[in-house]
Structures are given as C-alpha cells and as structure tokens.
Design a protein around this motif. Structure first.
Motif, PDB file in Angstrom:
ATOM      1  N   LEU A  12       0.668  -1.214   0.016  1.00  0.00           N
ATOM      2  CA  LEU A  12       0.063   0.006   0.005  1.00  0.00           C
ATOM      3  C   LEU A  12       0.813   1.343   0.029  1.00  0.00           C
ATOM      4  CD1 LEU A  12      -2.811  -0.972   2.627  1.00  0.00           C
ATOM      5  CD2 LEU A  12      -2.925  -0.673  -0.182  1.00  0.00           C
ATOM      6  N   SER A  13       2.155   1.142   0.465  1.00  0.00           N
ATOM      7  CA  SER A  13       2.946   2.272   0.642  1.00  0.00           C
ATOM      8  C   SER A  13       3.466   2.723  -0.810  1.00  0.00           C
ATOM      9  CB  SER A  13       4.109   2.266   1.275  1.00  0.00           C
ATOM     10  OG  SER A  13       4.954   1.418   0.979  1.00  0.00           O
ATOM     11  N   LYS A  14       3.524   1.671  -1.603  1.00  0.00           N
ATOM     12  CA  LYS A  14       3.913   1.607  -3.021  1.00  0.00           C
ATOM     13  C   LYS A  14       2.692   2.026  -3.958  1.00  0.00           C
ATOM     14  CE  LYS A  14       6.021  -2.198  -3.346  1.00  0.00           C
ATOM     15  NZ  LYS A  14       6.790  -3.561  -3.837  1.00  0.00           N
ATOM     16  N   ASN A  15       1.653   1.394  -3.693  1.00  0.00           N
ATOM     17  CA  ASN A  15       0.522   1.323  -4.672  1.00  0.00           C
ATOM     18  C   ASN A  15      -0.813   1.889  -3.791  1.00  0.00           C
ATOM     19  OD1 ASN A  15       1.868   0.306  -7.047  1.00  0.00           O
ATOM     20  ND2 ASN A  15       2.056  -1.474  -6.038  1.00  0.00           N
ATOM     21  N   PRO A  16      -0.815   3.063  -3.525  1.00  0.00           N
ATOM     22  CA  PRO A  16      -1.975   3.330  -2.636  1.00  0.00           C
ATOM     23  C   PRO A  16      -3.339   3.240  -3.354  1.00  0.00           C
ATOM     24  CG  PRO A  16      -0.550   5.615  -3.148  1.00  0.00           C
ATOM     25  CD  PRO A  16       0.128   4.373  -3.811  1.00  0.00           C
ATOM     26  N   GLY A  17      -4.245   3.186  -2.773  1.00  0.00           N
ATOM     27  CA  GLY A  17      -5.736   2.682  -3.333  1.00  0.00           C
ATOM     28  C   GLY A  17      -6.050   1.605  -3.998  1.00  0.00           C
ATOM     29  N   LEU A  18      -5.422   0.594  -3.502  1.00  0.00           N
ATOM     30  CA  LEU A  18      -5.443  -0.792  -4.166  1.00  0.00           C
ATOM     31  C   LEU A  18      -7.102  -1.118  -3.714  1.00  0.00           C
ATOM     32  CD1 LEU A  18      -2.773  -3.087  -3.028  1.00  0.00           C
ATOM     33  CD2 LEU A  18      -3.105  -1.998  -5.436  1.00  0.00           C
ATOM     34  N   THR A  19      -7.912  -1.691  -4.885  1.00  0.00           N
ATOM     35  CA  THR A  19      -9.171  -2.142  -4.447  1.00  0.00           C
ATOM     36  C   THR A  19      -9.162  -3.099  -3.558  1.00  0.00           C
ATOM     37  OG1 THR A  19      -9.336  -3.963  -6.208  1.00  0.00           O
ATOM     38  CG2 THR A  19      -9.780  -1.300  -6.979  1.00  0.00           C
ATOM     39  N   SER A  58     -14.508   4.823  -0.656  1.00  0.00           N
ATOM     40  CA  SER A  58     -15.302   4.418  -1.749  1.00  0.00           C
ATOM     41  C   SER A  58     -14.451   5.099  -2.957  1.00  0.00           C
ATOM     42  CB  SER A  58     -16.715   4.983  -1.756  1.00  0.00           C
ATOM     43  OG  SER A  58     -17.549   4.271  -0.917  1.00  0.00           O
ATOM     44  N   ASP A  59     -14.407   4.415  -4.144  1.00  0.00           N
ATOM     45  CA  ASP A  59     -13.893   4.987  -5.507  1.00  0.00           C
ATOM     46  C   ASP A  59     -14.743   6.226  -5.723  1.00  0.00           C
ATOM     47  OD1 ASP A  59     -11.856   4.090  -7.913  1.00  0.00           O
ATOM     48  OD2 ASP A  59     -13.636   4.936  -8.555  1.00  0.00           O
ATOM     49  N   PRO A  60     -14.064   7.319  -6.212  1.00  0.00           N
ATOM     50  CA  PRO A  60     -14.840   8.764  -6.429  1.00  0.00           C
ATOM     51  C   PRO A  60     -15.647   8.506  -7.741  1.00  0.00           C
ATOM     52  CG  PRO A  60     -12.593   8.842  -6.610  1.00  0.00           C
ATOM     53  CD  PRO A  60     -12.613   7.464  -6.120  1.00  0.00           C
ATOM     54  N   ASN A  61     -15.244   7.433  -8.610  1.00  0.00           N
ATOM     55  CA  ASN A  61     -15.810   7.265 -10.119  1.00  0.00           C
ATOM     56  C   ASN A  61     -16.631   6.170  -9.782  1.00  0.00           C
ATOM     57  OD1 ASN A  61     -14.394   9.176 -11.072  1.00  0.00           O
ATOM     58  ND2 ASN A  61     -12.620   7.688 -11.193  1.00  0.00           N
ATOM     59  N   ASP A  62     -16.619   5.223  -9.016  1.00  0.00           N
ATOM     60  CA  ASP A  62     -17.658   4.124  -8.827  1.00  0.00           C
ATOM     61  C   ASP A  62     -17.839   3.608  -7.378  1.00  0.00           C
ATOM     62  OD1 ASP A  62     -19.101   1.597  -9.016  1.00  0.00           O
ATOM     63  OD2 ASP A  62     -17.768   1.067 -10.687  1.00  0.00           O
ATOM     64  N   LYS A  63     -19.021   4.272  -6.754  1.00  0.00           N
ATOM     65  CA  LYS A  63     -19.183   3.932  -5.446  1.00  0.00           C
ATOM     66  C   LYS A  63     -19.454   2.440  -5.317  1.00  0.00           C
ATOM     67  CE  LYS A  63     -19.531   8.171  -4.557  1.00  0.00           C
ATOM     68  NZ  LYS A  63     -18.219   8.861  -4.021  1.00  0.00           N
ATOM     69  N   ARG A  64     -19.350   1.476  -6.111  1.00  0.00           N
ATOM     70  CA  ARG A  64     -19.426   0.003  -5.768  1.00  0.00           C
ATOM     71  C   ARG A  64     -17.905  -0.282  -5.342  1.00  0.00           C
ATOM     72  NH1 ARG A  64     -21.708  -1.837 -11.320  1.00  0.00           N
ATOM     73  NH2 ARG A  64     -20.068  -0.417 -11.593  1.00  0.00           N
ATOM     74  N   ILE A  65     -16.887   0.286  -5.772  1.00  0.00           N
ATOM     75  CA  ILE A  65     -15.570  -0.201  -5.656  1.00  0.00           C
ATOM     76  C   ILE A  65     -15.212   0.473  -4.257  1.00  0.00           C
ATOM     77  CG2 ILE A  65     -13.162  -0.082  -6.491  1.00  0.00           C
ATOM     78  CD1 ILE A  65     -14.403   0.017  -9.202  1.00  0.00           C
ATOM     79  N   ARG A  66     -14.621  -0.022  -3.229  1.00  0.00           N
ATOM     80  CA  ARG A  66     -13.774   0.286  -2.065  1.00  0.00           C
ATOM     81  C   ARG A  66     -12.419   0.106  -2.253  1.00  0.00           C
ATOM     82  NH1 ARG A  66     -16.756   2.782   1.837  1.00  0.00           N
ATOM     83  NH2 ARG A  66     -15.726   1.524   3.079  1.00  0.00           N
TER      84      ARG A  66
END
Length: 107
Positions: free
Chosen positions: A43-50, A82-90
């Motif tokens: 997560l430190s390398k790739n922030p915001g993984l689904t 929640s993903d700003p573009n798709d609220k189904r994605i966490r």
C-alpha cells in the motif's frame, strides 16, 4: 546475510524492509514478514488498491482477509474509502498520520 540494526540508526523504511525481506527469502527460503506487513508495504507503493486487489495480493481467503483488514483498521493503520468514480468499488490505503500521531480526521 543477517541484518545488523544498531539502535543509533534510524528505523528502516518500507522499501528497505522489503529489500531485506527479499534477501532473507532468497538466501534462506523463509518469509520473515507477516502478511499484514507485506500489505502495508504494498500500500505504501501502490496506494488505493481495490479490496479485491489487496485480497489477491495477500493470498488470503475472503474471511481471512477481512479479519486482517478489520485489525489494521482498528489499529488505525489503513482505511477503506469508496472510489470517487464508482461507489461500488472500495479502496484500501494507508491512513495518513501527522507528526504527533493524530490522523487528519482527528482535527
């Protein structure tokens, strides 16, 4: 190769920790990091993984992953948004901290 860490030296960064763990795995064929630590490094390398990407990265079952994730959230190390573009994605990301240890949400 054994890692010699002196108390007067600063703590290892995530990238240095990952490098040392990879060396230990290559030399001794053992994993020296817990799954939680590996996820924090990723997560430190790739922030915001689904959530799905993070779960696949850890190799844990659905239940095992969520138990681990709940522990990390309770310790205020990660957060889900929640993903700003798709609220189904966490998305899972490291929780940001200030110098005094508080989080931006504490203020």
């Amino acid at each position: 190769m054994l890692i010699d860490h002196r108390p007067d030296e600063p703590d290892l960064s995530f990238s240095e920790l990952e490098r040392h763990a990879s060396q230990m795995h290559a030399e001794f064929n053992i994993d020296v990091l817990r799954t939680e630590a590996k996820l924090l490094i990723e997560l430190s390398k790739n922030p915001g993984l689904t959530v799905t990407q993070a779960m696949l990265f850890t190799g844990r079952s659905y239940r095992g992953f969520y138990l681990m994730l709940e522990r990390l959230i309770a310790r205020e190390l990660v957060e889900m948004t929640s993903d700003p573009n798709d609220k189904r994605i966490r998305r899972v990301m490291l929780k940001r901290r200030t110098v005094d240890g508080s989080t931006p949400l504490d203020s």
